[in-house]
Design a protein around this motif. Structure first.
Motif, PDB file in Angstrom:
ATOM      1  N   ALA A 188       0.781  -1.201  -0.089  1.00  0.00           N
ATOM      2  CA  ALA A 188      -0.189  -0.107  -0.091  1.00  0.00           C
ATOM      3  C   ALA A 188       0.892   1.511  -0.036  1.00  0.00           C
ATOM      4  N   GLY A 189       0.574   2.292  -0.910  1.00  0.00           N
ATOM      5  CA  GLY A 189       1.230   3.427  -0.960  1.00  0.00           C
ATOM      6  C   GLY A 189       2.424   3.473  -1.794  1.00  0.00           C
ATOM      7  N   VAL A 190       2.757   2.481  -2.458  1.00  0.00           N
ATOM      8  CA  VAL A 190       3.827   2.439  -3.612  1.00  0.00           C
ATOM      9  C   VAL A 190       3.468   2.275  -4.852  1.00  0.00           C
ATOM     10  N   THR A 191       3.460   3.480  -5.601  1.00  0.00           N
ATOM     11  CA  THR A 191       2.842   3.570  -7.019  1.00  0.00           C
ATOM     12  C   THR A 191       3.525   4.511  -7.775  1.00  0.00           C
ATOM     13  N   GLY A 192       3.602   4.276  -9.056  1.00  0.00           N
ATOM     14  CA  GLY A 192       4.013   5.084  -9.963  1.00  0.00           C
ATOM     15  C   GLY A 192       5.778   5.212 -10.034  1.00  0.00           C
ATOM     16  N   ARG A 193       6.260   3.739  -9.411  1.00  0.00           N
ATOM     17  CA  ARG A 193       7.783   3.648  -9.284  1.00  0.00           C
ATOM     18  C   ARG A 193       8.219   2.578 -10.494  1.00  0.00           C
ATOM     19  N   VAL A 194       9.399   2.595 -10.528  1.00  0.00           N
ATOM     20  CA  VAL A 194      10.339   1.685 -11.383  1.00  0.00           C
ATOM     21  C   VAL A 194      11.395   0.931 -10.408  1.00  0.00           C
ATOM     22  N   PHE A 195      11.565  -0.114 -10.632  1.00  0.00           N
ATOM     23  CA  PHE A 195      12.310  -0.886  -9.767  1.00  0.00           C
ATOM     24  C   PHE A 195      13.311  -1.830 -10.687  1.00  0.00           C
ATOM     25  N   GLU A 196      14.669  -1.937 -10.761  1.00  0.00           N
ATOM     26  CA  GLU A 196      15.224  -2.898 -10.994  1.00  0.00           C
ATOM     27  C   GLU A 196      15.451  -4.134 -10.073  1.00  0.00           C
ATOM     28  N   ALA A 197      15.480  -5.335 -10.756  1.00  0.00           N
ATOM     29  CA  ALA A 197      15.513  -6.524  -9.832  1.00  0.00           C
ATOM     30  C   ALA A 197      16.592  -7.350 -10.477  1.00  0.00           C
ATOM     31  N   GLU A 198      17.598  -7.993  -9.868  1.00  0.00           N
ATOM     32  CA  GLU A 198      18.402  -8.743 -10.500  1.00  0.00           C
ATOM     33  C   GLU A 198      19.321  -9.532  -9.326  1.00  0.00           C
ATOM     34  N   ALA A 199      19.230 -10.952  -9.488  1.00  0.00           N
ATOM     35  CA  ALA A 199      19.823 -11.844  -8.568  1.00  0.00           C
ATOM     36  C   ALA A 199      19.486 -11.370  -7.102  1.00  0.00           C
ATOM     37  N   GLY A 200      20.449 -11.003  -6.124  1.00  0.00           N
ATOM     38  CA  GLY A 200      19.894 -10.377  -4.709  1.00  0.00           C
ATOM     39  C   GLY A 200      19.581  -9.065  -4.610  1.00  0.00           C
ATOM     40  N   ARG A 201      19.625  -8.304  -5.628  1.00  0.00           N
ATOM     41  CA  ARG A 201      19.544  -6.859  -5.641  1.00  0.00           C
ATOM     42  C   ARG A 201      18.358  -6.210  -6.109  1.00  0.00           C
ATOM     43  N   ILE A 202      17.710  -5.250  -5.355  1.00  0.00           N
ATOM     44  CA  ILE A 202      16.468  -4.647  -5.926  1.00  0.00           C
ATOM     45  C   ILE A 202      17.054  -3.040  -5.805  1.00  0.00           C
ATOM     46  N   THR A 203      16.854  -2.392  -6.816  1.00  0.00           N
ATOM     47  CA  THR A 203      17.153  -1.092  -7.085  1.00  0.00           C
ATOM     48  C   THR A 203      16.001  -0.131  -7.321  1.00  0.00           C
ATOM     49  N   VAL A 204      15.620   1.037  -6.616  1.00  0.00           N
ATOM     50  CA  VAL A 204      14.744   2.002  -6.982  1.00  0.00           C
ATOM     51  C   VAL A 204      15.363   2.878  -7.866  1.00  0.00           C
ATOM     52  N   MET A 205      14.613   2.732  -9.418  1.00  0.00           N
ATOM     53  CA  MET A 205      15.382   3.850 -10.446  1.00  0.00           C
ATOM     54  C   MET A 205      14.588   5.147 -10.078  1.00  0.00           C
ATOM     55  N   GLU A 206      15.386   6.127 -10.291  1.00  0.00           N
ATOM     56  CA  GLU A 206      14.979   7.532  -9.987  1.00  0.00           C
ATOM     57  C   GLU A 206      14.474   8.520 -11.254  1.00  0.00           C
ATOM     58  N   GLY A 207      14.831   7.842 -12.648  1.00  0.00           N
ATOM     59  CA  GLY A 207      14.153   8.630 -13.619  1.00  0.00           C
ATOM     60  C   GLY A 207      14.958   9.843 -14.151  1.00  0.00           C
ATOM     61  N   TRP A 208      13.952  10.688 -14.675  1.00  0.00           N
ATOM     62  CA  TRP A 208      14.626  11.924 -15.252  1.00  0.00           C
ATOM     63  C   TRP A 208      14.422  12.874 -14.260  1.00  0.00           C
ATOM     64  N   HIS A 209      15.614  13.625 -13.887  1.00  0.00           N
ATOM     65  CA  HIS A 209      15.415  14.609 -12.947  1.00  0.00           C
ATOM     66  C   HIS A 209      16.305  15.755 -13.628  1.00  0.00           C
ATOM     67  N   PRO A 210      15.743  17.269 -13.515  1.00  0.00           N
ATOM     68  CA  PRO A 210      16.654  18.197 -13.925  1.00  0.00           C
ATOM     69  C   PRO A 210      17.976  18.210 -13.537  1.00  0.00           C
ATOM     70  N   GLY A 211      18.898  18.250 -14.686  1.00  0.00           N
ATOM     71  CA  GLY A 211      20.221  18.563 -14.211  1.00  0.00           C
ATOM     72  C   GLY A 211      20.834  20.179 -14.596  1.00  0.00           C
ATOM     73  N   PRO A 212      21.871  20.465 -14.732  1.00  0.00           N
ATOM     74  CA  PRO A 212      22.205  21.908 -14.962  1.00  0.00           C
ATOM     75  C   PRO A 212      21.484  22.605 -16.101  1.00  0.00           C
ATOM     76  N   SER A 213      21.120  23.803 -15.839  1.00  0.00           N
ATOM     77  CA  SER A 213      20.170  24.771 -16.374  1.00  0.00           C
ATOM     78  C   SER A 213      20.543  26.065 -16.708  1.00  0.00           C
ATOM     79  N   ALA A 214      20.267  26.733 -17.489  1.00  0.00           N
ATOM     80  CA  ALA A 214      20.685  28.025 -18.081  1.00  0.00           C
ATOM     81  C   ALA A 214      19.344  28.955 -18.370  1.00  0.00           C
ATOM     82  N   ASP A 215      19.378  30.150 -18.120  1.00  0.00           N
ATOM     83  CA  ASP A 215      17.869  30.927 -18.438  1.00  0.00           C
ATOM     84  C   ASP A 215      18.473  32.154 -18.931  1.00  0.00           C
ATOM     85  N   LYS A 216      18.445  32.649 -20.167  1.00  0.00           N
ATOM     86  CA  LYS A 216      19.045  33.883 -20.643  1.00  0.00           C
ATOM     87  C   LYS A 216      17.832  34.845 -20.735  1.00  0.00           C
TER      88      LYS A 216
END
Length: 303
Positions: A245-273
């Motif tokens: 319950a409460g977990v939605t809109g998430r992307v996980f990687e799963a391999e062997a004994g590892r689970i990773t929450v993928m964080e997707g696109w986030h804004p990086g460096p930016s410039a505004d003229k």
């Protein structure tokens, strides 16, 4: 002891082999009643057979579980609708949908013809959309009738959808599309009591054991089989359970004994003229921003 999915009804597409089979067996072991969907096609999508789905149903029943076979084509409206209908007619409800069906037709882009593009996009992307659409329509009707469900959808993407994979332009595009579909579905269906998440698994299946033969081979010395598909299934089972319950809109990687929450696109460096750039200014600024940005992860198979 009751499992974490006791009393829940789960439909799994592509459940006759590989990851889907592992998911179906694991869900049944945790008390779920499982609709086992599989068209029984070859690794490239050719042919059809009821055998793979029936074998999984028989395995679940032999262990004391409950399962029913569905061999409809979930890339068609009729097949997807009948998947939901089979759950409702057999068990009276549907609590979770695991979209997993797929096959490969790998080609480099210059050799990839339209039929192979369409076939792979159809089974992976349309084959997610149509079962999701019909399940969502049922859950919306339940919510509007005052019976808000506690429903779950687990979609299957891939590292190819996250990063790309050389020789798999059709597959990578479809798997990336599944991520976008997951995010939209999670936002739209929350009001009806539906949680939607995606998984990017790495495991030994018909689609990987030849393409990545070196890394997918099972060990012969009795050590942990890191690429066994059964390693991925516990997360799928939990995502289908009320406990998530409460977990939605998430992307996980799963391999062997590892689970990773993928964080997707986030804004990086930016410039505004504050005004329109000239092409030269835009290029110079883009290079400056790229110099301070995190480098992308390499595409699978890239030199």
């Amino acid at each position: 002891m009751p499992g974490i999915c006791t009393g829940r009804v789960v439909a799994v597409t592509g459940a006759g082999r590989g990851l889907g089979r592992a998911h179906a067996l694991a869900l049944a072991a945790e008390g779920a009643q499982v609709v086992v969907n599989d068209l029984g096609v070859a690794a490239d999508g050719a042919g059809a057979s009821s055998g793979p789905a029936q074998h999984v149903v028989d395995a679940i029943r032999a262990r004391g579980g409950r399962a029913v076979r569905h061999t409809g084509d979930i890339t068609t409206t009729e097949g997807a609708a009948s998947l939901v209908a089979t759950a409702l007619d057999t068990y009276g409800r549907l609590d979770a949908l695991v979209n997993n069906a797929g096959f490969l037709r790998d080609r480099m882009l210059v050799n990839l013809d339209e039929d192979d593009w369409d076939a792979v996009v159809r089974v992976h992307l349309t084959g997610h959309f149509l079962p999701l659409r019909h399940a969502a329509a049922h859950w919306r009707a339940e919510a509007k009738a005052g019976r808000t469900p506690d429903a779950r959808v687990v979609n299957t993407s891939s590292g190819a959808g996250l990063l790309g994979s050389v020789g798999q332009g059709n597959y990578s595009a479809a798997k990336a599309g599944i991520l976008g579909l997951t995010l939209v579905a999670a936002a739209e269906l929350a009001r009806y009591g539906v949680q939607v998440n995606a998984l990017a698994p790495a495991a030994r299946t018909r689609m990987t054991e030849r393409t990545f033969a070196g890394t997918m081979a099972a060990p012969t010395d009795g050590t942990f089989d890191a690429m066994a598909p059964e390693n991925v299934s516990p997360l799928v089972v939990w995502l289908c359970a009320a406990a998530s319950a409460g977990v939605t809109g998430r992307v996980f990687e799963a391999e062997a004994g590892r689970i990773t929450v993928m964080e997707g696109w986030h804004p990086g460096p930016s410039a505004d003229k504050g005004a329109r750039w000239t092409p030269a200014e835009a290029g110079e600024t883009a290079r400056e921003l790229l110099a301070g940005a995190r480098p992308p992860q390499p595409v699978y198979g890239a030199p």
